[in-house]
Design an enzyme around this catalytic site. Sequence first.
Site, PDB file in Angstrom:
ATOM      1  N   ASN A  10     -20.608   1.505  14.350  1.00 26.77           N
ATOM      2  CA  ASN A  10     -19.523   2.478  14.160  1.00 26.77           C
ATOM      3  C   ASN A  10     -18.554   2.532  15.341  1.00 26.77           C
ATOM      4  OD1 ASN A  10     -20.964   2.927  11.876  1.00 26.77           O
ATOM      5  ND2 ASN A  10     -21.559   5.039  12.348  1.00 26.77           N
ATOM      6  N   THR A  18      30.474   5.478   1.989  1.00 26.77           N
ATOM      7  CA  THR A  18      29.520   6.543   1.668  1.00 26.77           C
ATOM      8  C   THR A  18      29.438   6.555   0.147  1.00 26.77           C
ATOM      9  OG1 THR A  18      31.159   8.309   1.534  1.00 26.77           O
ATOM     10  CG2 THR A  18      30.167   7.945   3.696  1.00 26.77           C
ATOM     11  N   HIS A  19      28.287   6.813  -0.370  1.00 28.10           N
ATOM     12  CA  HIS A  19      28.039   6.722  -1.827  1.00 28.10           C
ATOM     13  C   HIS A  19      28.445   5.352  -2.357  1.00 28.10           C
ATOM     14  CE1 HIS A  19      27.612  11.146  -1.715  1.00 28.10           C
ATOM     15  NE2 HIS A  19      28.627  11.064  -0.867  1.00 28.10           N
ATOM     16  N   TYR A  77     -18.919   8.211   9.908  1.00 31.31           N
ATOM     17  CA  TYR A  77     -18.548   6.911   9.353  1.00 31.31           C
ATOM     18  C   TYR A  77     -18.975   6.788   7.883  1.00 31.31           C
ATOM     19  CZ  TYR A  77     -17.766   2.037   8.581  1.00 31.31           C
ATOM     20  OH  TYR A  77     -17.300   0.869   8.061  1.00 31.31           O
ATOM     21  N   SER A 102      20.021 -21.595  -8.225  1.00 34.34           N
ATOM     22  CA  SER A 102      19.371 -21.317  -9.499  1.00 34.34           C
ATOM     23  C   SER A 102      19.014 -22.635 -10.174  1.00 34.34           C
ATOM     24  CB  SER A 102      20.331 -20.499 -10.360  1.00 34.34           C
ATOM     25  OG  SER A 102      20.145 -20.799 -11.711  1.00 34.34           O
ATOM     26  N   LYS A 124      24.987 -21.095  -7.932  1.00 34.40           N
ATOM     27  CA  LYS A 124      24.417 -19.891  -7.328  1.00 34.40           C
ATOM     28  C   LYS A 124      23.907 -20.104  -5.904  1.00 34.40           C
ATOM     29  CE  LYS A 124      23.398 -16.452  -9.182  1.00 34.40           C
ATOM     30  NZ  LYS A 124      22.235 -16.116 -10.020  1.00 34.40           N
ATOM     31  N   SER A 132     -17.755  -7.160   5.031  1.00 31.69           N
ATOM     32  CA  SER A 132     -16.388  -7.266   5.572  1.00 31.69           C
ATOM     33  C   SER A 132     -16.181  -8.656   6.182  1.00 31.69           C
ATOM     34  CB  SER A 132     -16.126  -6.173   6.615  1.00 31.69           C
ATOM     35  OG  SER A 132     -17.098  -6.211   7.630  1.00 31.69           O
ATOM     36  N   GLN A 143     -14.025   0.701   5.942  1.00 31.81           N
ATOM     37  CA  GLN A 143     -13.932  -0.755   6.035  1.00 31.81           C
ATOM     38  C   GLN A 143     -12.751  -1.291   5.213  1.00 31.81           C
ATOM     39  OE1 GLN A 143     -17.657  -3.213   6.017  1.00 31.81           O
ATOM     40  NE2 GLN A 143     -16.893  -3.833   4.007  1.00 31.81           N
ATOM     41  N   GLU A 153      15.754 -10.816  -0.138  1.00 37.19           N
ATOM     42  CA  GLU A 153      15.081 -10.223  -1.306  1.00 37.19           C
ATOM     43  C   GLU A 153      13.585 -10.107  -1.072  1.00 37.19           C
ATOM     44  OE1 GLU A 153      18.072 -11.593  -4.953  1.00 37.19           O
ATOM     45  OE2 GLU A 153      16.400 -12.868  -4.411  1.00 37.19           O
TER      46      GLU A 153
HETATM   47  N1  ARG Z   1     -18.143  -3.620   8.651  1.00 42.30           N
HETATM   48  C1  ARG Z   1     -17.927  -2.274   9.008  1.00 42.30           C
HETATM   49  C2  ARG Z   1     -16.418  -2.003   9.123  1.00 42.30           C
HETATM   50  O1  ARG Z   1     -15.678  -2.934   9.220  1.00 42.30           O
HETATM   51  C3  ARG Z   1     -18.569  -1.975  10.321  1.00 42.30           C
HETATM   52  C4  ARG Z   1     -19.221  -0.647  10.430  1.00 42.30           C
HETATM   53  C5  ARG Z   1     -20.359  -0.518   9.525  1.00 42.30           C
HETATM   54  N2  ARG Z   1     -21.081   0.686   9.808  1.00 42.30           N
HETATM   55  C6  ARG Z   1     -22.013   1.126   8.991  1.00 42.30           C
HETATM   56  N3  ARG Z   1     -22.572   2.209   9.372  1.00 42.30           N
HETATM   57  N4  ARG Z   1     -22.294   0.560   7.870  1.00 42.30           N
HETATM   58  O2  ARG Z   1     -16.003  -0.894   9.097  1.00 42.30           O
END
Ligand code: ARG
Length: 469
Positions: free
Chosen positions: A105, A150-151, A312, A272, A278, A22, A317, A285
């Site tokens: 975690n 409306t509509h 977990y 454009s 334009k 991550s 992640q 948008e």
């Molecule tokens: N990089 C992980 C996340 O962002 C952190 C937790 C990882 N925990 C594990 N048990 N692998 O969620």
Amino acid sequence: MSILRGKRLKDQPLEIAKFTSSANTDQRIVEHVISINIAHTLSLLREGAIPRSDGVKCLKALLSLDPQKIDIAVSDEDVHVTIERLVSELAGPSGGFLNLAKSRNDQVATALRMEARRALANIALELCDLISALLTKAKAEQNSLMPYYTHLQRAQPTTVAHVLLAHAHALERDLERTFFVLKNVNLCPMGAAAGCGSTIKIDRKRIAKILAFDGVLQNTIDAVATRDFVLDAIFVASSIMSNLSVLCEHLILWSTKEFNFVRLSDEHVSTSSAMPHKRNPVVPEIIRAKSSQVVGKLIAAFSIVNALPYGYNLDLQELNALLFDTFDVTQQSLKIATQLVQKLEFLKESLDRATKDHSLCSTDLAEWLCVEKKIPYREAYHYVGDAIVHGDLKADKAQTLSVLDPQKSVQKRATEGGPSKLSTTFQIRALSAKIFKVKRRIFVKLKIFDEVPLKISQEAKKEVMNIDS
Ligand code: ARG
């Protein structure tokens, strides 16, 4: 080599390490992770769970880290491992005490919540600014008539102010939603460790308090395995974006030659490459399309957590990028929408022209016949309908009644929340007062959240000095 692999597991090929890491999104939570580690170490020291000198070495190492300069190596898997590795590099074997009674975690869930609360508070501020911009415009356009549809068919006369206020009220509910979400976000998972707590005595409430949380999550499995706060946050962003999208859709329609009710400022349109006449409404948008993407992220987030077993799993992640992107897109869209609104120029002549259509006041006439002539409403409705079909509904006939005058019609609609000047003035005042109060509340919260790293490092320095002296 990752500190987590040690002698047990072979190093992963770079491709796999990158795939599961991550690192690319963790930069966003580095500062929080450092604060959490300091809070946790202070707690371990307070409980006497680790030797003082080791704890203090960890604190010194943590205090020396600059969140801007942390380089999360792919082999680290994530920022949590990086911080532990850096502390170990600086504090030697003492760094090995850092992860007692915690896990990635509870740490990641805590860091995400800290990031989410800050982002939500900033989004709330942007919401306030957009609402204020709508109120300012509404005030200036209280007498500007406009057909209500409306509509997408002309229905009744109203004012530009009344329509802008409708948008402001919808956004004000988003503001309330944001606060509601913030309340659930700001609960602390620390102490839950991997999901079942630990054998070490940890004062969860204390850690929560120094990290500026309002309380702790009451179940340790729930604390690490549930991401409903992510869903809530993306939902509130989806609601905001969807409301922005409706506003943008109006601006796109109203700025067409067909409506010609409003002119967008030059900086919000482009021309454009082929047709030099334009004025393409590119800014609304893009917001409209961004809104669809955020709704897509909400579905993606739900799909990730759907049927995911406790506790977990690394699937979680993948929510992080969805959450951060959603925050960025929403905050930016709100900022740009505010500028868009501030620079709108309503075109009174064509608004007047569109509102001169007498059939817009057909309900007024039917109501008048019902009340003044005691004709049952449904009968009066048919009578007026026939008159419209036969082209008999002319202003001169009914002029004495002044029932077909759109400006008078609007002023007579003194219904609470309606388009009359009295009513729109009331709405503007009430919303302005609310925004004023809410903004102050947000500033207080943001200050508390932003001061966490400073306050926590001050506590840590005190602890370090205690042992050094
Ligand atoms: N990089 C992980 C996340 O962002 C952190 C937790 C990882 N925990 C594990 N048990 N692998 O969620």
